[in-house]
Scaffold this active site. Structure first.
Site: not given
Ligand code: BGC
Length: 748
Positions: A227
């Site tokens: 993530d």
């Molecule tokens: C989120 C993800 C997301 C990523 C990119 C993170 O903060 O938890 O779900 O895909 O950011 O935006």
């Protein structure tokens, strides 16, 4: 692309570099070896692609916002998810995006989780099946998906550091099962690890999770990415199976990898495995790229409307108030009628191409009046707005109050602290219900709310956050152009204090203990026989359905066999409609049943479309997993021998037809007898029983102590049954040596 040759030509620095992004959304290119960069974008219910002409990470292109996970899951419809996945895949192709970051399948452990609007359900069977279909749909367009957030990311509070503390059975049955189904059936190209820790270990460096379970047990052969910002120790992550760090680490972790390899702390072969997977993803998605692709935004908007109408859940409809008579004047009240809340805040937020409000969709077609009713985004009541709405309500044949949760109440990044709607929304509903007997409430919220006004409101439509075309869908349902067919993918509890994780959400600063174990959602409420507002799986229709002729292909079988279940469903009403048949499995008590289990668990679901009078057969196939529990001591799934009830139901609380079957388990829990094993445990094992009986026969076992009052017989019996082996020394005159001999003989 010859991946092996490329790896052999790469320098250590190039390899380390390839394992993290070049910026917020791209992987690195290795130009001298002809390796291009690919683009990743959010996800999950539409495309949030950064504009090519913008350096600001969150400035995204216009795209179609489809129903969010909270809404879409209520469709209980695999086909719908496949269609959704395909549409998103087409948009990705047209916008040159190689991987979309979704679907998100974390369980709704508490209604307070700020991100519940993106997640699908409180039930792993439903979430896993639907996600698998969405993944398959997107991947069929040559676009990769990223199943997220792996795993046990069930709250926003301290999500980047908190440790989810849970036992193995709970992890496997509730928090991993949906990932397992989605991985095995959907075959996503990638998977995204979560920010949090699980029992102390960060997901981003959790070898057991990312390699042993995911790849070893489930056969996942794609890429694992982090993530955004989830990496804790990068070299440990590489060794654990975290192939790609996102976004760019600005060279910091690349250097750490290089040093770890040079110092012998990280095997270069481990790094090569990650590099190979990044190259595999680049090759796979770039060779499926269709630069000439385009997509029709208007067609997708219409699709979003059609899908939204199949997601919304009719929760109450006294005296068939709905559908409304389109020829009579109706008052639309509440700011959400004009500006619907149709998506949530955070990384999934889409720059929606076109938003249709219910008011816009109804105007010109029906006689609608409008009053704002409450101030936008606020909690406080505005008396003037309220009074105006009440007057508007009085002058119509029916009133529709649009209420729910504003953006400021729920979003990615924080959890709610209560389940209340804004006071001004509640006040509007209450005031309108007092003057207008034909009041319909339409809710736009990403997660359950308390409904103090429910007894007064004759009709209620749960619209969730259903995407940019939600206004059109609401209107179609209100006036009967469409027939509601959504069913709740989560329980609506009466109040926050009733929720299973209430005492342990969001936990202490460093950890959150999942003390409710496997009992989340309906598994908890049903076991506790607790009254809820609306149960899991519940939803009404404008027509009626009748179930009949439930059959099972076999009455008795082993856990090596599958059982086919079928029944007939008939539309006995006067409108075409869709019914969701839910199949639950209940384990009946029996001599060989030891595990604590929920009352019943969803193991199958099918949605069928039926014209008035039409009847169709609905079929299910259940394999051993439908009856199984996870055993930590066994290190796997096993079926307890005995009877199980298969129930075709309309919700977890409304069984319609059932059949009892007998399943013979072929895997037994390991029996490791020790001095602490009880008589009762030993008696279940044939050899142990015989040996113990012989020993007792020769011993003087008995309770001394004279008359201990009424019930002493029962007490003696219970004590004898539960007595550990070692106590035979005190009560039975048996020596330690004799007991050790007995244990040795049993295990021989
Ligand atoms: C989120 C993800 C997301 C990523 C990119 C993170 O903060 O938890 O779900 O895909 O950011 O935006």
């Amino acid at each position: 692309m010859d991946i092996k040759t490329i790896i052999s030509q790469m320098t250590l620095e190039e390899k380390a570099g390839l394992c993290s992004g070049s910026d917020f959304w791209h992987t690195k290119a290795v130009e001298r070896l002809g390796v291009p960069s690919i683009m990743l974008s959010d996800g999950p219910h539409g495309l949030r692609r950064q504009r090519k002409d913008s350096d600001i990470p969150n400035e995204s292109i216009e795209a179609v916002c489809f129903p969010t996970g909270s809404a879409a899951a209520c469709s209980f419809d695999r086909e719908l998810f496949r269609t959704l996945g395909e549409a998103i895949g087409r948009e990705c192709q047209a916008e040159d995006v190689q991987v979309i970051l979704g679907p998100a399948v974390n369980m709704k452990r508490s209604p307070l989780c700020g991100r519940n609007f993106e997640y699908l359900s409180e039930d792993p069977c439903l979430a896993g099946e639907l996600a698998a279909s969405q993944i398959a749909g997107t991947e069929s367009q040559g676009v990769g998906t990223s199943l997220k957030h792996f795993a046990a990311n069930n709250q926003e509070t301290r999500r980047m550091t908190v440790s989810a503390e849970l036992d193995e059975r709970t992890l496997r049955e509730i928090y991993l099962a949906q990932f397992e189904t989605a991985v095995k059936k959907g075959k996503p190209s990638t998977l995204m690890c979560s920010y949090n820790r699980i029992n102390g270990v960060y997901s981003s460096e959790n070898k057991r999770l990312l390699t042993d379970i995911l790849r070893g047990e489930w056969g996942f052969d794609g890429l694992v990415m982090s993530d955004w910002g989830a990496v804790n120790r990068r070299p440990e992550g590489i060794a654990a199976g975290l192939d790609l760090e996102m976004p760019a680490s600005n060279g910091v972790t690349d250097q750490e990898i290089v040093e770890a390899v040079k110092e012998g702390r990280l095997a270069e072969s481990d790094l090569d495995v990650c590099v190979e997977r990044v190259l595999w993803l680049v090759e796979k998605t770039m060779s499926a790229r269709r630069p000439e692709a385009s997509f029709d935004r208007e067609a997708d908007h219409q699709l979003a409307r059609k899908l939204a109408a199949q997601c919304m859940v009719l929760l109450k409809n006294e005296n068939n108030l709905l559908p409304l008579d389109g020829k009579k004047p109706v008052a639309f009240l509440g700011a959400f009628a004009k500006e619907p809340r149709f998506q949530g805040g955070g990384s999934s937020h889409i720059n929606a191409w076109k938003v249709t409000s219910a008011l816009e969709a109804a105007q010109g077609k029906y006689q609608v009046t409008y009053a704002q009713g409450y101030p936008t985004g606020k909690d406080e009541i505005d008396e003037a707005l309220l009074a105006e709405a009440v007057e508007t309500a009085k002058n119509a044949y029916a009133a529709v109050v649009f209420a729910g949760l504003p953006d400021s109440f729920e979003s990615e990044g924080f959890d709610r602290s209560h389940m209340n709607m804004p006071r001004c929304h509640n006040a509007l509903i209450e005031a309108v219900c007092r003057v207008q007997p034909n009041t319909v409430v339409v809710l736009h919220n990403g997660s359950p709310v308390e409904m103090p006004w429910l007894p007064q409101a004759p009709a209620l439509l749960e619209a969730y956050l259903a995407g940019e075309a939600s206004g059109g869908a609401v209107t179609d349902l209100l006036f009967g152009e469409e027939n509601p067919s959504g069913r709740l993918a989560e329980t609506f509890p009466k109040r926050l204090a009733d929720t299973p994780s209430f005492l342990n959400f969001p936990g202490e600063p460093k950890k959150v203990e999942y003390r409710e174990g496997i009992f989340i959602g309906y598994r908890y409420y049903d076991k506790k026989e607790m009254e809820v507002l609306f149960p899991f799986g519940y939803g009404l229709s404008y027509t009626q359905f009748q179930y009949s002729g439930m059959r099972v292909s076999r009455q008795k079988f082993t856990d090596q066999e599958t059982v086919a279940v079928s029944l007939k469903v008939k539309n006995t009403g006067s409108r075409p409609g869709r019914e969701v048949v839910q199949l639950y499995v209940e384990s009946l008590p029996g001599p060989q049943k030891k595990m604590i289990r929920p009352v019943r668990e969803l193991k199958g679901f099918e949605k069928v479309f039926l014209l008035p009078g039409e009847e169709k057969e609905v079929a299910f196939s259940l394999d051993s997993r439908a009856f199984a529990c996870y055993s930590e001591s066994l290190g796997g799934w096993f079926v307890e021998s005995g009877d199980y009830v298969l129930t075709a139901a309309k919700s977890s609380r409304e069984p319609v037809l059932c059949q009892t079957v007998t399943v013979q388990g072929t895997k037994a829990l390991p029996c490791r007898f020790t001095m602490e094993s009880s008589v009762e445990e030993l008696m279940e094992h044939e050899k142990a029983r015989q040996l113990l009986q012989e020993l007792i026969f020769h011993s003087t076992t008995g309770m001394e102590g004279g008359n201990m009052g009424e019930g002493s017989e029962a007490m003696e019996e219970a004590m004898m049954r539960e007595m550990p082996l070692r106590s035979f020394r005190s009560f039975g005159g048996v020596s330690t040596g004799q007991l050790q001999e007995l244990l040795e003989k049993i295990t021989k």
